[in-house]
Design an enzyme around this catalytic site. Structure first.
Site, PDB file in Angstrom:
ATOM      1  N   ARG A 173       0.826  -1.209   0.000  1.00  0.00           N
ATOM      2  CA  ARG A 173       0.000   0.000   0.000  1.00  0.00           C
ATOM      3  C   ARG A 173       0.867   1.268   0.000  1.00  0.00           C
ATOM      4  O   ARG A 173       0.473   2.302  -0.506  1.00  0.00           O
ATOM      5  CB  ARG A 173      -0.991   0.013   1.171  1.00  0.00           C
ATOM      6  CG  ARG A 173      -2.174   0.935   0.916  1.00  0.00           C
ATOM      7  CD  ARG A 173      -3.228   0.869   2.005  1.00  0.00           C
ATOM      8  NE  ARG A 173      -4.374   0.037   1.699  1.00  0.00           N
ATOM      9  CZ  ARG A 173      -5.416   0.408   0.968  1.00  0.00           C
ATOM     10  NH1 ARG A 173      -5.471   1.603   0.424  1.00  0.00           N
ATOM     11  NH2 ARG A 173      -6.420  -0.416   0.752  1.00  0.00           N
TER      12      ARG A 173
ATOM     13  N   GLU B 213     -10.006   5.176   7.270  1.00  0.00           N
ATOM     14  CA  GLU B 213      -8.577   5.491   7.240  1.00  0.00           C
ATOM     15  C   GLU B 213      -8.221   6.873   6.695  1.00  0.00           C
ATOM     16  O   GLU B 213      -7.328   7.530   7.230  1.00  0.00           O
ATOM     17  CB  GLU B 213      -7.832   4.419   6.434  1.00  0.00           C
ATOM     18  CG  GLU B 213      -7.804   3.088   7.140  1.00  0.00           C
ATOM     19  CD  GLU B 213      -7.304   1.982   6.238  1.00  0.00           C
ATOM     20  OE1 GLU B 213      -6.176   1.527   6.443  1.00  0.00           O
ATOM     21  OE2 GLU B 213      -8.047   1.576   5.318  1.00  0.00           O
TER      22      GLU B 213
END
Ligand SMILES: Cc1cc2nc3c(=O)[nH]c(=O)nc-3n(C[C@H](O)[C@H](O)[C@H](O)COP(=O)(O)OP(=O)(O)OC[C@H]3O[C@@H](n4cnc5c(N)ncnc54)[C@H](O)[C@@H]3O)c2cc1C
Ligand code: FES
Ligand code: FES
Lengths: 753, 468
Positions: free
Chosen positions: A304, A706
């Site tokens: 990521r 997030e």
């Protein structure tokens, strides 16, 4: 709708793991852990501990009937160290006693001998010595090597972000109860019940069907209980299996901090090239992820980082490489943002560096290079539904950016001892598990014969409000009063093979599965009603617990219809399954379409520095955020405020510290500080960016868990700008967090006593 | 036998005085609303109310039950969330729900209890007081804004509060259950505990003891300062202020004498620990703990305070600055107890300041702290008492710097030269609270800050930096 747990929370009636009533014969566990960073076990003498009154047993690797292995992605982590220890805090044994106090006292009596080996805590050193968790990976677009020649300006440097302790206020814990035939019922404070179940089965050497994992709620998770709730759950299950007695393991705070991994620290290099017009032409970065002693989720976190390496900017030539470096620290793990923030920080640092050298405001560079629809991300996905330019303009207008700039300048001209600064922090965050197979979920819905409804999903409630959203969906689909719907605990016997509650995708995945289940039940009930009224099911609708035919209310209530359906032997239970469409990713070429959609936003942060003391206060953070169509503004606003403050903490006061021997120095709440009520921005304003949302999100309400954390990075760059107003010679090394210590040293860089 | 009232039930237990209140309510009484987050006083998840009968009134304060010994609640009213719950929700609970002040909920009970303590304060409600009441509560989920909004709502609901009789007023409005009104009479029926034989361990608030020796104390009898209410006072005698050895930090915060002579007291004490810790922690405990970064030690060193040490009715009095012999080494015999602290009330020409910097401004241990009492007459520094913490093994009285300043004119030059003396007088080490270079620079800055703050007309940061 308010969080459905609020009432039980404010009255103290909510049940967390440590509140579960204790069964007779329960033994309490204290985890014995390695006192050294790396070495071979020579001898461990348990005799004194075992002799202590009230000590029942000491569980070690020798008691494991299955595999001594808890690694999720890579099998490289033992439950109990056997021959070698790889970090301070690594579990070696579980001391079981009649009381918690006795277990902890007995732990002090264990004598351990090791031959110590080299300890590595620095990821660059680990890379240099070839200690990698997986081979490095590179994402690229265009051709950076050729592009440098076209750049008018090139800047190179390094950037660091430190780790971050999750500091969920409820520590890790589990309670295992032996059932008949060697089955175990395990309550666990975990974000990933299936992971605990799968791992327990592996260690016990039994089928997954013999382990039932149940989760009511967590007192916070933030990623720290995605993979790292597993060891304690498995230890408790193993104890229950071996001793046939209930086993409770709840970590003390200091044990939790010492034994569990955190957000990965990163040490990175960047090189950025811009054109005369200040367009980014090329960007290269090398990320050194400090993975700790075993893989845990590090490979996925590292991936990521690469996905988010260019944050919200379009860069035609990109080459970014990441190394997952094996060190002698606790295995680092998921934490809100999951490697994304670490990637974004580096390009933000590169831009700040460029702006400083070029003598322009950083926000000019940022704005010029914003991503647009149709641009390609380095991983091949074509940007779509991008609102960044418009969000930027919205923010400029709504929060009068010009006035802010003028105010800051004026203040700085008038004040000697205090200086203000501001920053803009755009965020582009991809939603989906980047491992495509994880993007699936199931929901089990029972309509009871009295018309009330029970809902089970794979989602774990940890404060993010997912149960509230699930309840909203079910109540809305059936047009029921929410009080008629119960959200059940998350239990592996009701919903199996779940993905952890993570990646911001929990509401999307589980919500869509729930919608499907409700839809199927709704159809059946409508058909039943249609038969009764002699119409087609399209003529039937459900409104406010009543059946409507062709737009007119009938005297048939929901309860009556359910009763009728039950007597007609119609199935009133349904299991919905959802798998995110479209997404795919091919690791062999590092290209694909890994994300269902992206979330966008922009934060404006203002800070005031006390230039005598090096301390700072955030005056305000003003955010324009892309919610899509928020299905619950109370919950979503809470996620933004909470995520932002957590991000600010990471960038400012939260200073994780290990010594050379791998010993955690910031080992308690008195040495590791997270924001308190006085540390938060004076004002947090959130404006919704008006869009249609996306069909890929549940009820077009985009994921919100997030992304807001990354707004917090604006804190770092706001401080940098204020600091330079006092000391124009200050050159940042982009080493987060920007603690008061670093600020003071920066303020007086050339005038120390 | 320790006796107290827990919510609306009378408790009599033979648990040792060292047993912790938190374990008692959670595991003995199964009142599981009170949570455990750290067991070190640093999160507030375990917050409960302690009510005591003082000067003809019930006084309720929030404390961290994880650091509160049972010995410290004898004769008092302990209130957990279960003791606040009623049929409907209280206005505090309702505000937390309405404003979404709770997410995972694990911290929430602590906030509700602290905000209820705020309601019970015998002072006029204000947003600042509301926030101050939750300065010991940590929440990792919400980012506090929603909790701040709830606090605001509660403050509005308290408009017109009867400051003299808060309990009755609050009972009438369903902030607290009616049984609170009967508590004073029930408490009066509890006899004071008999003096125990010395046990070797003196317990003040326990806020240092339990952090350091939690495992050892929980099963022991302690010598509880709270059993000697005669040792808790703040009074004037001649030009002296005298404080009893059991005086808490909150006692001085609310003392008229201190408020009068230290106009910025509130700002200074706000930097010391948190409300629940200040409510129980004692000055003497801070002195004896001998932490090089003890804030109250720095504070009283600059007041040139004296302490009285007592053992079996034998008293001796020494200057606090002479109490520290080396790292955690004291001029104190094992059996001696600090029974009194005293200092000369500063003259009108004397100016006091306290400075502290830590990673987090509130509820954090200092990286560096310092206090100064400077007597100035006609531009000349007549006398200076300056202390500093975090820059050596003991809480330090800066003898040489003080001597240097005496008789010098107040000027940037004097202060800069004094800083040279000061830098030679300290020996900071690098640790988790900062590198030694940082601590040196920080102390210079805070030393400057004393003068910039106290004499803004004469001294400025620019002046101090320019003439270097
Ligand atoms: C969360 C938290 C935050 C804190 N923040 C700060 C801070 O910001 N600044 C700061 O300075 N401190 C701080 N502390 C430390 C502590 O609160 C103070 O040192 C406090 O003043 C100690 O007082 P006490 O009464 O609780 O001491 P206790 O723990 O009761 O005792 C400490 C020591 O003193 C002895 N003792 C106590 N009273 C006497 C007496 N009368 N005579 C002889 N010996 C005695 C005890 O036997 C023990 O050895 C903090 C502590 C916690 C838990
Ligand atoms: S448990 Fe954290 S303050 Fe008591
Ligand atoms: S609501 Fe989770 S810690 Fe406050």
């Amino acid at each position: 709708m308010k969080n459905i747990d609020s009432t039980s929370h404010v009255t103290g009636k909510s049940i967390y793991l440590d509140d579960i009533p204790i069964l007779q014969g329960t033994l309490y566990g204290a985890v014995l852990d390695s006192p050294i960073g790396h070495g071979e076990v020579v001898a461990i003498d348990y005799s004194e501990a075992l002799a202590m009154d009230g000590v029942a047993y000491i569980l070690t690797h020798e008691d494991i009937p299955g595999e001594n292995q808890i690694g999720g992605i890579i099998p490289d982590e033992e439950l109990f160290a056997e021959k070698e220890v790889h970090f301070q805090g690594q579990p070696i044994a579980l001391i079981l006693a009649e009381s918690e106090h006795i277990a902890f006292e007995a732990r002090k009596l264990v004598k351990m001998k090791f031959t110590e080996k080299e300890v590595i805590t620095d990821p660059r050193e680990a890379r240099a010595k070839g200690r990698l968790i997986i081979p490095p990976r590179t994402f690229s677009l265009g051709n950076t090597a050729a592009a440098w020649a076209q750049c008018a300006h090139i800047f190179e440097g390094t950037a660091q972000t430190n780790g971050q302790e999750h500091l969920y206020i409820e520590t890790q814990g589990a309670y295992a109860v032996p059932m008949e035939n060697g089955h175990i019922r395990l309550s666990s404070s975990t974000q990933g019940p299936t992971q605990v179940q799968r791992t327990a089965a592996r260690v016990l050497g039994v089928g997954m069907h013999r382990i039932e994992v149940d989760v009511v709620r967590l007192g916070g998770g933030f990623g720290g209980k995605e993979d790292q709730a597993t060891p304690w759950g498995v230890m408790a299950a193993l104890g229950a299996f071996v001793l046939n007695q209930p086993i409770k393991v709840v970590l003390h705070r200091l044990d939790d901090m010492r034994m569990t991994g955190k957000r990965h620290p990163y040490s990175s290099d960047y090189k950025i090239g811009l054109s005369e017009e200040l367009k980014i032409i090329a960007y290269e970065a090398t990320f050194h992820q400090n993975a700790g002693a075993s893989a845990d989720l590090s490979p996925a976190v590292m991936e990521r980082t690469l996905f988010h390496a260019t944050n919200s900017y379009f860069v035609p030539n990109v080459e970014v490489t990441a190394y997952s470096c094996k060190t002698n620290l606790p295995p680092n793990t998921a934490f809100r943002g999951f490697g994304g923030p670490q990637g974004m920080f580096v390009i933000e640092a590169a831009l700040a560096h460029a702006a400083r050298e070029l003598g322009v405001e950083k926000c000019i560079l940022q704005k010029k290079n914003l991503l647009k629809n149709g641009d390609s991300f380095p991983y091949g996905q074509i940007a779509d539904g991008v609102g960044l330019s418009q969000i930027w303009e919205d923010l400029e207008a709504k929060f009068d950016l010009k006035a802010v700039e003028a105010r800051v300048q004026e203040f700085n001209a008038q004040h000697e001892d205090r200086k203000k600064g501001f920053s803009l922090m755009p965020v582009t965050f991809g939603i989906s598990f980047t491992k495509t197979p994880m993007n699936q979920a199931r929901a089990l819905v029972h309509i009871y014969s009295d018309g009330s409804v029970g809902v089970s999903t794979g989602a774990v409630e940890m404060g993010q409000g997912v149960n509230t959203k699930m309840l909203q969906i079910a109540a809305q689909m059936f047009s029921l009063n929410p009080s008629r719907v119960k959200l059940e605990s998350t239990n592996t016997t009701r919903v199996a093979n779940t993905s952890p509650s993570a990646a911001s995708a929990t509401s999307d995945l589980n919500g869509k599965a729930l919608q499907k289940a409700c839809q199927a039940l709704q159809e059946r009930l409508k058909n039943c009603a249609a038969r009764h009224w002699g119409v087609t099911s399209a003529d039937i609708s459900l409104k406010e617990e009543r059946i409507w035919v062709k737009g007119k209310a009938t005297d048939m209530s929901w309860d009556q219809l359910v009763d009728m359906a039950f007597l007609a032997r119609i199935a009133l239970t349904e299991n919905g399954h959802y798998a995110t469409p479209i997404i795919h990713f091919d690791k062999t070429i590092e290209k694909g379409h890994p994300f269902a959609y992206h979330v966008f936003g922009l934060a404006l942060t203002e800070v005031t520095l006390d230039c005598i003391r090096g301390t700072y206060e955030f005056d305000s953070v003003k955010i324009v955020h892309d919610f899509g169509k928020s299905m619950n503004t109370a919950v979503d606003t809470g996620q933004i405020e909470g995520g932002l403050v957590q991000g600010i903490g990471w960038m400012t006061m939260e200073e994780l510290s290990y010594d050379q021997a791998g010993k955690l120095r910031s080992n308690s709440l008195s040495t590791y500080k997270i924001p308190d009520i006085y540390a938060v921005p004076g004002e947090i304003l959130i404006e919704a960016f008006e869009t249609e949302g996306t069909e890929m999100a549940i009820l077009k309400s985009k994921a919100v868990g997030e992304p807001p954390l990354m707004y917090g990075m604006g804190a770092f760059f706001a401080i940098e700008s204020a600091l330079r107003a006092f000391n124009p010679d200050f050159e940042s090394t982009y080493d987060a967090p920007f603690t008061p210590e670093k600020v003071l040293m920066g303020l007086y860089q050339s005038s120390q006593p | 036998m320790i006796e107290f009232i827990l919510n609306d039930r009378k408790i009599a237990t033979d648990q040792p005085s060292g047993a912790l209140l938190l374990d008692f309510v959670r595991y003995e009484k199964r009142l599981t609303g009170t949570k455990i987050g750290c067991r070190e006083g640093d999160c507030g998840a375990c917050t409960v109310l302690i009510g005591s009968w003082q000067n003809g009134q019930m006084k309720y304060e929030q404390v961290t039950s994880c650091l509160t010994a049972l010995g410290n609640v004898h004769g008092r009213h302990v209130v957990t969330i279960e003791g606040l719950n009623m049929e409907g929700m209280t206005p505090v609970q309702q505000a937390m729900v309405d404003e979404s002040g709770t997410q995972c909920g694990f911290c929430t009970v602590g906030f509700v209890v602290s905000l209820t303590a705020y309601c019970l304060q015998p002072t006029a409600p204000s947003p600042q007081h509301a926030i101050a009441a939750i300065d010991g509560n940590i929440c990792r989920c919400t980012g506090y804004k929603a909790i701040g909004r709830a606090a605001q709502k509660i403050t509005e609901a308290l408009a017109g509060k009867d400051v003299a009789q808060p309990v009755d007023w609050l009972v009438e409005r369903n902030f607290i259950p009616t049984y609170f009104q009967l508590i004073p009479d029930r408490l009066k029926a509890i006899r004071p505990r008999k003096q125990k034989q010395p046990t070797g361990i003196v317990l003040g608030g326990g806020t240092d003891l339990y952090v350091q020796k939690h495992d050892e104390l929980a099963h022991r009898e302690l010598e509880v300062m709270a059993d000697r209410p005669e040792w808790r006072y703040v009074r004037m005698e001649g030009g002296f202020c005298r404080l009893g050895g059991g005086t808490t930090v909150s006692d001085i915060a609310t003392s008229d004498i201190f408020q009068k002579h230290f106009p910025r007291l509130g700002d200074h004490l706000k930097l010391v620990s948190s409300s629940p810790i200040r409510n129980i922690s004692t000055l003497a405990g801070n002195f004896v703990n001998a932490s090089p970064i003890g804030d109250l030690t720095a504070f009283f060193l600059a007041l040139d305070a004296k302490i009285t040490l007592t053992e079996e009715k034998q008293n001796r009095s020494i200057f606090l600055k002479d109490f520290y012999k080396g790292y955690k080494e004291l001029d104190k015999k094992a059996g001696e107890i600090i029974t009194e602290i005293s200092f000369h009330i500063p003259s009108p020409n004397s100016h006091f300041n306290f400075e502290k910097v830590s990673k987090r401004t509130h509820l954090d241990i200092a990286s560096v702290n310092t206090a100064a009492l400077i007597t100035l007459r006609e531009g000349i520094i007549q006398q200076a008492h300056i202390s500093a913490g975090g820059i050596g093994p003991i809480p330090t009285y800066l003898h040489k710097s003080c001597a240097f300043l005496q008789g010098k004119p107040l000027s940037p030059k004097t202060i800069q030269s004094a800083n040279d003396v000061l830098q030679a007088e300290i020996s900071p080490i690098s640790d988790v609270r900062g590198t030694k270079e940082y601590k040196r620079l920080m102390l210079r800055q805070l030393f400057y800050a004393h003068f910039i703050g106290l004499f803004p007309g004469e001294i400025s940061l620019k002046g101090l930096l320019e003439e270097e």
